[in-house]
Design a protein around this motif. Sequence first.
Motif, PDB file in Angstrom:
ATOM      1  N   ARG A   1       0.958  -1.221  -0.087  1.00 39.31           N
ATOM      2  CA  ARG A   1      -0.044   0.009   0.051  1.00 39.31           C
ATOM      3  C   ARG A   1       0.879   1.414  -0.004  1.00 39.31           C
ATOM      4  N   LYS A   2       2.198   1.179  -0.060  1.00 38.03           N
ATOM      5  CA  LYS A   2       3.002   2.351   0.002  1.00 38.03           C
ATOM      6  C   LYS A   2       2.783   3.137  -1.349  1.00 38.03           C
ATOM      7  N   TRP A   3       2.460   2.572  -2.333  1.00 36.25           N
ATOM      8  CA  TRP A   3       2.421   3.449  -3.686  1.00 36.25           C
ATOM      9  C   TRP A   3       0.770   3.643  -3.949  1.00 36.25           C
ATOM     10  N   LYS A   4       0.364   4.620  -4.716  1.00 41.51           N
ATOM     11  CA  LYS A   4      -0.793   4.955  -5.010  1.00 41.51           C
ATOM     12  C   LYS A   4      -1.173   4.076  -6.376  1.00 41.51           C
ATOM     13  N   ILE A   5      -1.974   3.367  -6.624  1.00 39.16           N
ATOM     14  CA  ILE A   5      -2.417   2.884  -8.037  1.00 39.16           C
ATOM     15  C   ILE A   5      -3.728   3.668  -8.521  1.00 39.16           C
ATOM     16  N   THR A   6      -3.453   4.131  -9.603  1.00 40.12           N
ATOM     17  CA  THR A   6      -4.390   4.950 -10.534  1.00 40.12           C
ATOM     18  C   THR A   6      -4.899   4.058 -11.707  1.00 40.12           C
ATOM     19  N   LEU A   7      -5.921   4.196 -12.241  1.00 40.48           N
ATOM     20  CA  LEU A   7      -6.514   3.592 -13.212  1.00 40.48           C
ATOM     21  C   LEU A   7      -7.207   4.679 -14.283  1.00 40.48           C
ATOM     22  N   GLU A   8      -6.719   4.673 -15.624  1.00 48.76           N
ATOM     23  CA  GLU A   8      -7.282   5.514 -16.432  1.00 48.76           C
ATOM     24  C   GLU A   8      -8.036   4.484 -17.644  1.00 48.76           C
ATOM     25  N   THR A   9      -9.291   4.624 -17.529  1.00 47.46           N
ATOM     26  CA  THR A   9     -10.123   3.599 -18.129  1.00 47.46           C
ATOM     27  C   THR A   9     -11.286   4.153 -18.979  1.00 47.46           C
ATOM     28  N   SER A  10     -11.817   3.563 -19.593  1.00 51.65           N
ATOM     29  CA  SER A  10     -13.167   3.847 -20.381  1.00 51.65           C
ATOM     30  C   SER A  10     -14.355   3.196 -19.758  1.00 51.65           C
ATOM     31  N   LEU A  11     -13.711   2.273 -18.843  1.00 46.69           N
ATOM     32  CA  LEU A  11     -14.780   1.470 -17.972  1.00 46.69           C
ATOM     33  C   LEU A  11     -15.812   0.596 -18.696  1.00 46.69           C
ATOM     34  N   HIS A  12     -15.285   0.136 -19.801  1.00 46.94           N
ATOM     35  CA  HIS A  12     -15.786  -0.804 -20.616  1.00 46.94           C
ATOM     36  C   HIS A  12     -15.504  -2.183 -20.317  1.00 46.94           C
ATOM     37  N   CYS A  13     -16.051  -2.588 -19.207  1.00 48.10           N
ATOM     38  CA  CYS A  13     -15.575  -4.000 -18.624  1.00 48.10           C
ATOM     39  C   CYS A  13     -16.853  -4.409 -17.772  1.00 48.10           C
ATOM     40  N   SER A  14     -16.584  -5.567 -17.111  1.00 48.96           N
ATOM     41  CA  SER A  14     -17.619  -6.251 -16.260  1.00 48.96           C
ATOM     42  C   SER A  14     -17.881  -5.732 -14.848  1.00 48.96           C
ATOM     43  N   ASP A  15     -19.239  -5.906 -14.136  1.00 47.84           N
ATOM     44  CA  ASP A  15     -19.281  -5.326 -13.268  1.00 47.84           C
ATOM     45  C   ASP A  15     -18.369  -6.390 -12.157  1.00 47.84           C
ATOM     46  N   LYS A  16     -17.951  -7.543 -12.268  1.00 51.53           N
ATOM     47  CA  LYS A  16     -17.044  -8.071 -11.600  1.00 51.53           C
ATOM     48  C   LYS A  16     -15.753  -7.696 -11.726  1.00 51.53           C
ATOM     49  N   VAL A  17     -15.234  -6.990 -12.819  1.00 47.93           N
ATOM     50  CA  VAL A  17     -13.869  -6.696 -12.776  1.00 47.93           C
ATOM     51  C   VAL A  17     -13.764  -5.282 -11.942  1.00 47.93           C
ATOM     52  N   ILE A  18     -14.913  -4.779 -11.985  1.00 46.44           N
ATOM     53  CA  ILE A  18     -14.905  -3.266 -11.250  1.00 46.44           C
ATOM     54  C   ILE A  18     -15.100  -3.623  -9.936  1.00 46.44           C
ATOM     55  N   LYS A  19     -15.724  -4.606  -9.458  1.00 48.31           N
ATOM     56  CA  LYS A  19     -15.730  -4.937  -7.800  1.00 48.31           C
ATOM     57  C   LYS A  19     -14.278  -5.262  -7.464  1.00 48.31           C
ATOM     58  N   GLN A  20     -13.549  -6.173  -8.557  1.00 53.99           N
ATOM     59  CA  GLN A  20     -12.264  -6.785  -7.866  1.00 53.99           C
ATOM     60  C   GLN A  20     -11.029  -5.722  -8.075  1.00 53.99           C
ATOM     61  N   LEU A  21     -11.242  -4.874  -8.644  1.00 57.05           N
ATOM     62  CA  LEU A  21     -10.359  -3.860  -8.898  1.00 57.05           C
ATOM     63  C   LEU A  21     -10.606  -2.567  -7.771  1.00 57.05           C
ATOM     64  N   SER A  22     -11.932  -2.596  -7.419  1.00 62.06           N
ATOM     65  CA  SER A  22     -12.196  -1.553  -6.328  1.00 62.06           C
ATOM     66  C   SER A  22     -11.378  -1.728  -5.112  1.00 62.06           C
ATOM     67  N   GLU A  23     -10.898  -3.025  -5.035  1.00 62.25           N
ATOM     68  CA  GLU A  23     -10.194  -3.542  -3.623  1.00 62.25           C
ATOM     69  C   GLU A  23      -8.969  -3.187  -3.622  1.00 62.25           C
ATOM     70  N   VAL A  24      -8.379  -2.681  -4.897  1.00 68.59           N
ATOM     71  CA  VAL A  24      -6.794  -2.474  -4.932  1.00 68.59           C
ATOM     72  C   VAL A  24      -6.279  -1.100  -5.570  1.00 68.59           C
ATOM     73  N   VAL A  25      -7.364  -0.644  -6.385  1.00 66.96           N
ATOM     74  CA  VAL A  25      -7.298   0.876  -7.049  1.00 66.96           C
ATOM     75  C   VAL A  25      -7.521   2.064  -6.012  1.00 66.96           C
ATOM     76  N   ASP A  26      -6.738   3.009  -6.113  1.00 66.87           N
ATOM     77  CA  ASP A  26      -6.888   4.360  -5.446  1.00 66.87           C
ATOM     78  C   ASP A  26      -7.527   5.289  -5.830  1.00 66.87           C
ATOM     79  N   HIS A  27      -7.409   5.475  -7.103  1.00 69.59           N
ATOM     80  CA  HIS A  27      -7.948   6.423  -7.840  1.00 69.59           C
ATOM     81  C   HIS A  27      -8.592   6.052  -9.062  1.00 69.59           C
TER      82      HIS A  27
END
Length: 220
Positions: free
Chosen positions: A113-139
């Motif tokens: 958790r020492k580094w911030k992880i940012t995602l630059e995305t179109s969000l064209h993905c499944s709800d499952k992926v959004i849920k998975q990444l919500s636990e690891v992406v900071d912004h």
Amino acid sequence: MQDFGSTINAPVFAISRLRMRTDGKGITTLVAFMGCPLNCKYCLNPQCHEPIYEADGTTPRKNIMLLTPQKLHELVKVDNLYFQTTGGGICFGGGEPTMYADFITEFRKICGRKWKITLETSLHCSDKVIKQLSEVVDHWIVDIKTMEPHAYARYTGKTSSVQKHLTSLQMNVPPEKVTIKVPLIPGFTDRSDLGHDIKEIVRRFNFIDIVKTRYRTENR
């Protein structure tokens, strides 16, 4: 996502270091993945759609790195001091980074958790992926393209699911962790469309950081 046995690999076409005020707070390194489910007319990185391998099907093409999360960590940790001092870290883009959710999840385990992880995305993905990444992406930096379904289809070549995906994001990610980009797309949207999109986002969702942008048209 590519998974060979117990080793996760991802094709990367660029690693851009020492970025400031581009991917959120602090100094960041942009990691750009190959591949995208959309085919946008003014794609900023059209090379992401090119073949990954040479004709033999196994050798990565020139300028494409096939990396494991551990190997990527070894390449980017040179800027660890900058990340920790400024509150920065890694921004995953592309291409479409949500295609590599398992890779990003594994990378988080390595960097902690020492580094911030940012995602630059179109969000064209499944709800499952959004849920998975919500636990690891900071912004999340989300480029919605447009809320208007017909313009979205003409511009991206895909059917719009923007409202569905924003609903999923709202359910899984606090609003302060989300930046919504609303672009003016020459030939597809105008200023009145931007105003309508922003009003629609404010009315339907609780996101508070909404940014107007304008696409460059030189690539297509």
